[in-house]
Design an enzyme around this catalytic site. Structure first.
Site, PDB file in Angstrom:
ATOM      1  N   LYS A 173       2.672  -3.814   2.335  1.00 30.32           N
ATOM      2  CA  LYS A 173       1.723  -3.693   1.220  1.00 30.32           C
ATOM      3  C   LYS A 173       1.989  -4.806   0.212  1.00 30.32           C
ATOM      4  CE  LYS A 173       0.037  -0.209  -2.121  1.00 30.32           C
ATOM      5  NZ  LYS A 173       0.193   1.168  -2.625  1.00 30.32           N
ATOM      6  N   SER A 213      -3.935   4.008  -2.688  1.00 27.19           N
ATOM      7  CA  SER A 213      -4.061   2.576  -2.821  1.00 27.19           C
ATOM      8  C   SER A 213      -3.532   1.796  -1.623  1.00 27.19           C
ATOM      9  CB  SER A 213      -3.312   2.117  -4.077  1.00 27.19           C
ATOM     10  OG  SER A 213      -1.929   2.362  -3.951  1.00 27.19           O
ATOM     11  N   SER A 268      -0.762   7.652  -2.718  1.00 22.84           N
ATOM     12  CA  SER A 268      -1.241   6.404  -2.104  1.00 22.84           C
ATOM     13  C   SER A 268      -0.727   6.091  -0.708  1.00 22.84           C
ATOM     14  CB  SER A 268      -0.921   5.223  -3.014  1.00 22.84           C
ATOM     15  OG  SER A 268      -1.856   5.174  -4.048  1.00 22.84           O
TER      16      SER A 268
HETATM   17  N1  GLN Z   1      -4.876   7.364  -6.794  1.00 25.53           N
HETATM   18  C1  GLN Z   1      -3.804   7.556  -7.719  1.00 25.53           C
HETATM   19  C2  GLN Z   1      -3.965   6.601  -8.880  1.00 25.53           C
HETATM   20  O1  GLN Z   1      -4.942   5.954  -8.917  1.00 25.53           O
HETATM   21  C3  GLN Z   1      -2.499   7.353  -7.023  1.00 25.53           C
HETATM   22  C4  GLN Z   1      -2.180   5.923  -6.800  1.00 25.53           C
HETATM   23  C5  GLN Z   1      -0.871   5.705  -6.121  1.00 25.53           C
HETATM   24  O2  GLN Z   1      -0.259   6.620  -5.568  1.00 25.53           O
HETATM   25  N2  GLN Z   1      -0.404   4.485  -6.210  1.00 25.53           N
HETATM   26  O3  GLN Z   1      -3.147   6.498  -9.740  1.00 25.53           O
END
Ligand code: GLN
Length: 446
Positions: A52, A127, A151
């Site tokens: 990532k 994400s 995410s």
């Molecule tokens: N979707 C959540 C956010 O927008 C979690 C994101 C994540 O786990 N990095 O914060």
């Protein structure tokens, strides 16, 4: 490795999982891997892995899918990157994500919208959308993602792959671009539970560069894959099969729970009464930490710098031009929640709620080994469907966020299809109970 690049050539113009490829170095590393290394003495010899793009990689750009880091070339490797390298995995490239890991669809990336390999009109989740899509599309066998509020698990659910969010402290955060430091964890995304167990073993453990990494021995997780879950005490929270969860998702998850029962698990309904406050508490805490963490991107030390002769103007312009809308929304929300006069009303309250949520889990784990439910309330949604509606987007993480607030580990694995799209089954464990999750997930997967 050659197959990985051939597959990328074939499908990545549609899937758009990769932001950068490491082709020359990867091919030469693969070809010089000697036989003793490929002989089982290392965990991942020769295995193609995608990383990532919020994990720093020496000599390979690390953008966090943000304009502000578009030209950032790190001087060192994140600990997780170093560790997979030590196990002789071959880094294929860097994977797309929501900007600074803020989002649930990979649509907030400055560079590209990754598509779900099951249906190219749909999001892969986020994400870590690039990581899950690359594994689902067969571009790599292994990928690393990060999970602050879901995410790793949510994109794994949307793409029909296996994703583990380890216990907070299980994996070093050194070299991950921080979003919310008290919640962030890196973890593996793979096709099978067994592969996942190998990759977690490779990246876990104490790291002197991260004082929050835990001094807890790392098991050979694959030993837990016995197929035997007789007597395993499984808790099903009624909130996880209640309002706001699609009927088709519930049906798949109920069938999976029945299967666990037929394998000898003992099923019990429980309650996590404070989980309904998890999303608001998370957005206060995560945004507050993000507003502090992202203060370092000022145009001086990293990335893109706006042209002007005035210093304050330069900070403002670099940040205004460099960050996207979702990142700015979080910085504003977090700065507000931490301001004097609001701190007690919002930030402190959210921390109190966090404690209640953690206690809910502790209570259930007094009498149960794992908690099971869906990973997400729906299957993958259409690109563009939620992007202009932050509240609907945030609600997506309803079932994953409580786990981060509690610091517990959780895995998402495929449990069938609903209208042709993958459904994710989430198993949550006690802190440092990843072995039990792998055992249960593997028994179900068989
Ligand atoms: N979707 C959540 C956010 O927008 C979690 C994101 C994540 O786990 N990095 O914060």
């Amino acid at each position: 490795v050659d197959e990985a690049f051939a597959r990328i050539d074939e499908v990545d113009k549609d899937v758009k999982a990769f932001l950068a490829l490491n082709e020359e170095a990867a091919r030469s590393e693969a070809h010089t891997l000697d036989e003793s290394e490929a002989d089982g003495h290392t965990l991942l010899a020769g295995m193609p892995i995608g990383i990532k793009d919020n994990m720093v990689t020496r000599g390979l750009k690390t953008t966090c899918a943000s304009h502000i880091l578009e030209n950032y070339d790190p001087l060192y490797d994140a600990t997780v990157v170093e560790k997979v390298h030590a196990q002789k995995a071959i880094m294929i490239g860097k994977l797309n994500m929501d900007e600074f890991a803020m989002g649930s669809s990979t649509e907030t990336s400055f560079f590209a919208k990754t598509r779900n390999p099951w249906d190219l009109e749909r999001v892969p989740g986020g994400s870590s959308g690039g990581s899950a899509a690359a594994v689902a599309a067969g571009e790599v066998l292994f990928a690393l993602g990060t999970d602050t509020g879901g995410s790793i698990r949510q994109p794994s659910a949307f793409c029909g792959v296996v994703g583990m969010k380890p216990t907070y402290g299980r994996v070093s955060r050194y070299g991950l671009v921080a979003f919310a430091s008290s919640l962030d964890q890196a973890g593996p995304i793979t096709r099978t539970v067994e592969d996942n167990a190998f990759l977690l073993e490779a990246i876990a453990g104490l790291d002197r560069h991260d004082s929050t990494s835990a001094d807890v021995p790392v098991p050979h997780y694959a030993d837990a894959l016995t197929g035997d879950i007789k007597g395993l005490r499984v808790a099903v929270p009624k909130e996880y099969l209640g309002e706001g969860i699609d009927e088709s998702v519930k049906a798949s998850v109920r069938a999976a729970i029945q299967q666990l029962e037929s394998l000898g698990a003992v099923i019990d309904e429980v309650s996590l009464p404070h989980s309904k406050y998890a999303v608001p508490a998370y957005y206060i805490i995560a945004s507050s930490e993000a507003s502090a963490n992202l203060a370092r991107f000022d145009g001086v030390r990293y990335g893109v710098r706006a042209e002007t002769n005035d210093l304050i103007e330069m900070y403002k312009k670099s940040r205004s031009e460099g960050f996207g809308d979702e990142v700015k929304r979080r910085i504003m929300l977090g700065t507000f929640a931490l301001s004097s006069g609001y701190y007690d009303a919002y930030y402190k309250k959210a921390q109190q709620v966090r404690t209640l949520i953690r206690q809910d889990f502790e209570k259930v784990f007094q009498n149960h080994d794992i908690i099971v439910g869906p990973t997400t309330p729906t299957t993958a949604f259409k690109i563009g469907e939620n992007i202009d509606d932050p509240l609907t987007m945030y609600a997506n993480d309803l079932l994953t966020i409580p786990v981060n607030l509690a610091g517990a580990p959780a895995i998402s694995l495929p449990c069938g299809l609903a209208d042709g799209l993958p459904v994710g089954l989430q198993m949550i464990g006690r802190p440092f109970g990843e072995e039990t999750l792998y055992r249960a997930a593997h028994a179900y997967e068989q």
